[in-house]
Design a protein around this motif. Structure first.
Motif, PDB file in Angstrom:
ATOM      1  N   GLN A  48       0.808  -1.225   0.000  1.00  0.00           N
ATOM      2  CA  GLN A  48       0.000   0.000   0.000  1.00  0.00           C
ATOM      3  C   GLN A  48       0.839   1.273   0.000  1.00  0.00           C
ATOM      4  OE1 GLN A  48      -3.104  -0.094   2.924  1.00  0.00           O
ATOM      5  NE2 GLN A  48      -3.438   2.096   2.831  1.00  0.00           N
ATOM      6  N   ALA A  87      -4.098   6.759  -1.849  1.00  0.00           N
ATOM      7  CA  ALA A  87      -5.490   6.292  -1.929  1.00  0.00           C
ATOM      8  C   ALA A  87      -5.966   6.208  -3.379  1.00  0.00           C
ATOM      9  CB  ALA A  87      -6.396   7.215  -1.121  1.00  0.00           C
ATOM     10  N   LEU A  88      -5.576   7.180  -4.190  1.00  0.00           N
ATOM     11  CA  LEU A  88      -5.974   7.178  -5.595  1.00  0.00           C
ATOM     12  C   LEU A  88      -5.373   5.981  -6.328  1.00  0.00           C
ATOM     13  CD1 LEU A  88      -7.504   8.813  -7.792  1.00  0.00           C
ATOM     14  CD2 LEU A  88      -5.293   9.835  -8.348  1.00  0.00           C
ATOM     15  N   GLU A  90      -4.379   3.142  -5.025  1.00  0.00           N
ATOM     16  CA  GLU A  90      -5.023   1.930  -4.510  1.00  0.00           C
ATOM     17  C   GLU A  90      -6.417   1.738  -5.110  1.00  0.00           C
ATOM     18  OE1 GLU A  90      -3.780  -0.541  -2.311  1.00  0.00           O
ATOM     19  OE2 GLU A  90      -1.899   0.468  -2.803  1.00  0.00           O
ATOM     20  N   SER A  91      -7.181   2.812  -5.229  1.00  0.00           N
ATOM     21  CA  SER A  91      -8.537   2.683  -5.799  1.00  0.00           C
ATOM     22  C   SER A  91      -8.486   2.427  -7.300  1.00  0.00           C
ATOM     23  CB  SER A  91      -9.390   3.908  -5.474  1.00  0.00           C
ATOM     24  OG  SER A  91      -8.865   5.074  -6.067  1.00  0.00           O
ATOM     25  N   THR A  92      -7.477   2.969  -7.977  1.00  0.00           N
ATOM     26  CA  THR A  92      -7.296   2.716  -9.410  1.00  0.00           C
ATOM     27  C   THR A  92      -7.022   1.232  -9.649  1.00  0.00           C
ATOM     28  OG1 THR A  92      -6.496   4.945  -9.832  1.00  0.00           O
ATOM     29  CG2 THR A  92      -5.861   3.259 -11.424  1.00  0.00           C
ATOM     30  N   ALA A  94      -7.638  -1.301  -7.443  1.00  0.00           N
ATOM     31  CA  ALA A  94      -8.739  -2.121  -6.930  1.00  0.00           C
ATOM     32  C   ALA A  94      -9.924  -2.131  -7.883  1.00  0.00           C
ATOM     33  CB  ALA A  94      -9.178  -1.620  -5.556  1.00  0.00           C
ATOM     34  N   GLY A  95     -10.216  -0.986  -8.492  1.00  0.00           N
ATOM     35  CA  GLY A  95     -11.349  -0.897  -9.395  1.00  0.00           C
ATOM     36  C   GLY A  95     -10.989  -1.149 -10.844  1.00  0.00           C
ATOM     37  N   SER A  99      -7.573   6.821 -13.555  1.00  0.00           N
ATOM     38  CA  SER A  99      -7.791   8.025 -12.754  1.00  0.00           C
ATOM     39  C   SER A  99      -6.747   9.054 -13.191  1.00  0.00           C
ATOM     40  CB  SER A  99      -7.642   7.716 -11.265  1.00  0.00           C
ATOM     41  OG  SER A  99      -6.341   7.247 -10.982  1.00  0.00           O
ATOM     42  N   PRO A 160     -10.959  10.825  -9.501  1.00  0.00           N
ATOM     43  CA  PRO A 160     -10.905   9.418  -9.094  1.00  0.00           C
ATOM     44  C   PRO A 160     -11.293   8.484 -10.234  1.00  0.00           C
ATOM     45  CG  PRO A 160     -12.722  10.569  -8.023  1.00  0.00           C
ATOM     46  CD  PRO A 160     -11.986  11.584  -8.826  1.00  0.00           C
ATOM     47  N   PRO A 161     -11.099   7.190 -10.034  1.00  0.00           N
ATOM     48  CA  PRO A 161     -11.479   6.239 -11.075  1.00  0.00           C
ATOM     49  C   PRO A 161     -12.910   6.480 -11.542  1.00  0.00           C
ATOM     50  CG  PRO A 161     -10.310   5.117  -9.345  1.00  0.00           C
ATOM     51  CD  PRO A 161     -10.554   6.529  -8.865  1.00  0.00           C
ATOM     52  N   ASN A 178     -17.116  14.286  -9.859  1.00  0.00           N
ATOM     53  CA  ASN A 178     -16.292  13.624  -8.862  1.00  0.00           C
ATOM     54  C   ASN A 178     -14.980  14.336  -8.589  1.00  0.00           C
ATOM     55  OD1 ASN A 178     -18.279  11.735  -8.912  1.00  0.00           O
ATOM     56  ND2 ASN A 178     -17.137  10.222 -10.068  1.00  0.00           N
TER      57      ASN A 178
END
Length: 186
Positions: A48, A87-88, A90-92, A94-95, A99, A160-161, A178
């Protein structure tokens, strides 16, 4: 996406994912994106807190006047900006959705350069989405940065994504519902 080069890399990434799945790192052919390579980078997620450069384009390295291979991408950011970027990313991953951010690169003598940084998820050799194909795209002339390295990068806005039906959080009307403006640490 603000810049034509960013949109071009997004189109390329979309072409790679024709089957609807996240493209693999091995699918990326440098000759296909030759005009972008100077500002392209590749990251690998170790954990992470560590998104390590596997490669970085020469123009990108010249702006910072340093080599990035095996360096943590998060080290370019300070305080809350680093937390937001982490965080960005990680979300990119994960999803499995792209982004981007708009940032300001600053030299020690306070010259500033707006940049757009795009992140496109990729699968590594193990089939896990743990790679990011990125583009560090200056939005203005870089002439003031000749012999003046970037010493600070600060966030201006986060995209974000994307959610289904949106491109990087931008609706068909061109609004970015967003997009979040971020406060920098002082």
């Amino acid at each position: 996406m603000k810049h034509a080069q960013s949109r071009a890399l997004h189109s390329y990434w979309q072409t790679l994912r024709m089957s609807g799945t996240t493209p693999e790192r091995a699918d990326v052919e440098p000759q296909d994106i030759a005009s972008l390579l100077g500002y392209v980078f590749m990251l690998r997620r170790i954990d992470q807190g560590h998104h390590v450069f596997r490669l970085a384009g020469t123009h990108f390295c010249q702006l910072y006047q340093r080599e990035f291979r095996d360096q943590n991408f998060l080290s370019l950011w300070r305080g809350h900006d680093a937390t937001h970027i982490q965080a960005l990313l990680e979300s990119t991953l994960a999803g499995a959705s792209p982004s981007s951010v708009v940032a300001r690169a600053s030299s020690i003598d306070l010259h500033q350069l707006p940049v757009e940084i795009s992140f496109f998820p990729l699968k590594g050799p193990e089939g896990v989405v743990d790679r990011v194909l990125g583009l560090y795209q200056p939005l203005d002339d870089i002439e003031d940065f000749t012999n003046r390295p970037v010493v600070r990068t600060s966030l201006r806005e986060i995209r974000p994504p994307a959610v289904p039906g949106h491109l990087f959080g931008v609706t068909a009307s061109g609004r970015a519902p967003n997009a979040e403006l971020v406060a920098n640490d002082r």
